[in-house]
Enzyme design. Structure first.
Site, PDB file in Angstrom:
ATOM      1  N   HIS A 101      42.269  37.759  53.489  1.00 49.90           N
ATOM      2  CA  HIS A 101      41.373  38.911  53.713  1.00 49.90           C
ATOM      3  C   HIS A 101      42.126  40.019  54.418  1.00 49.90           C
ATOM      4  CE1 HIS A 101      40.991  36.049  57.054  1.00 49.90           C
ATOM      5  NE2 HIS A 101      40.854  37.109  57.845  1.00 49.90           N
ATOM      6  N   HIS A 103      41.300  43.113  56.970  1.00 50.97           N
ATOM      7  CA  HIS A 103      40.322  43.777  57.833  1.00 50.97           C
ATOM      8  C   HIS A 103      40.460  45.284  57.629  1.00 50.97           C
ATOM      9  CE1 HIS A 103      39.616  40.296  60.692  1.00 50.97           C
ATOM     10  NE2 HIS A 103      40.778  39.932  60.174  1.00 50.97           N
TER      11      HIS A 103
HETATM   12  P1  5GP Z   1      40.966  36.347  60.871  1.00 52.32           P
HETATM   13  O1  5GP Z   1      40.820  35.928  62.319  1.00 52.32           O
HETATM   14  O2  5GP Z   1      41.184  35.129  60.001  1.00 52.32           O
HETATM   15  O3  5GP Z   1      41.942  37.433  60.609  1.00 52.32           O
HETATM   16  O4  5GP Z   1      39.568  37.002  60.485  1.00 52.32           O
HETATM   17  C1  5GP Z   1      38.418  36.292  60.215  1.00 52.32           C
HETATM   18  C2  5GP Z   1      37.264  37.257  60.382  1.00 52.32           C
HETATM   19  O5  5GP Z   1      36.129  36.713  59.717  1.00 52.32           O
HETATM   20  C3  5GP Z   1      36.845  37.484  61.837  1.00 52.32           C
HETATM   21  O6  5GP Z   1      36.923  38.877  62.137  1.00 52.32           O
HETATM   22  C4  5GP Z   1      35.412  36.958  61.910  1.00 52.32           C
HETATM   23  O7  5GP Z   1      34.583  37.745  62.723  1.00 52.32           O
HETATM   24  C5  5GP Z   1      34.983  37.004  60.454  1.00 52.32           C
HETATM   25  N1  5GP Z   1      34.029  35.979  60.079  1.00 52.32           N
HETATM   26  C6  5GP Z   1      34.114  34.646  60.377  1.00 52.32           C
HETATM   27  N2  5GP Z   1      33.058  33.997  59.825  1.00 52.32           N
HETATM   28  C7  5GP Z   1      32.310  34.927  59.177  1.00 52.32           C
HETATM   29  C8  5GP Z   1      31.103  34.849  58.423  1.00 52.32           C
HETATM   30  O8  5GP Z   1      30.490  33.791  58.232  1.00 52.32           O
HETATM   31  N3  5GP Z   1      30.623  36.015  57.897  1.00 52.32           N
HETATM   32  C9  5GP Z   1      31.265  37.207  58.091  1.00 52.32           C
HETATM   33  N4  5GP Z   1      30.720  38.286  57.543  1.00 52.32           N
HETATM   34  N5  5GP Z   1      32.411  37.311  58.796  1.00 52.32           N
HETATM   35  C10 5GP Z   1      32.927  36.184  59.339  1.00 52.32           C
END
Ligand code: 5GP
Ligand code: ZN
Length: 137
Positions: A101, A103
């Site tokens: 993903h 951001h």
């Molecule tokens: P990472 O830490 O892997 O770069 O980002 C994961 C992102 O996914 C985090 O910003 C977190 O807030 C978001 N996230 C985690 N679980 C969910 C979910 O169930 N729904 C949504 N919309 N975002 C999520």
């Protein structure tokens, strides 16, 4: 068919709710559940891939274009002054959800976000030797 335990695959399949703001053949974009700033969204490929090194070139291109589309919309519609695109590849790089993903974080002059490192002058010899290790030329 996504990965069975992947929450983002479940969002793609409509098995978990999400506020979807954009989609195309290869990608969907939805609001982050814990936004860093107003408008923080995530762009993902529909097809499961774990991270930057796993995703196909076609999906990576599609996610990049979708991220730019959303960044432009954040400026136009939310009045963002700038935008950060952030991708974390691997646990050590803060990745917590192992479905690729990007951001899209709209930035505002007055927002509280700060660089996670303090810029300071590097060791030139060490930079040069690391450059040799990294070089693809
Ligand atoms: P990472 O830490 O892997 O770069 O980002 C994961 C992102 O996914 C985090 O910003 C977190 O807030 C978001 N996230 C985690 N679980 C969910 C979910 O169930 N729904 C949504 N919309 N975002 C999520
Ligand atoms: Zn997945």
């Amino acid at each position: 068919m996504g990965e069975p335990d992947c929450i983002f695959c479940k969002i793609v399949a409509g098995e978990l709710p999400a506020m979807i703001v954009d989609e195309d053949e290869r990608t969907i974009a939805f609001m982050d559940i814990a936004p860093a700033t107003r408008g923080h969204a995530l762009v993902i490929p529909r097809a499961h891939s774990t991270d930057l090194l796993d995703i196909s070139e076609a999906d990576l291109s599609a996610v990049a274009l979708a991220s730019r589309r959303l960044a432009a919309r954040a400026k136009e519609r939310l009045g963002a002054d700038g935008v950060n695109l952030l991708n974390s590849c691997g646990r050590a790089a803060w990745q917590t959800v192992f479905h690729f993903h990007v951001h899209v974080v709209p930035r505002y002059e007055s927002d509280p976000l700060r660089l996670p490192w303090v810029p300071s002058e590097g060791d030139q010899a060490q930079i040069a030797s690391t450059a040799q290790e990294l070089s693809g030329r």
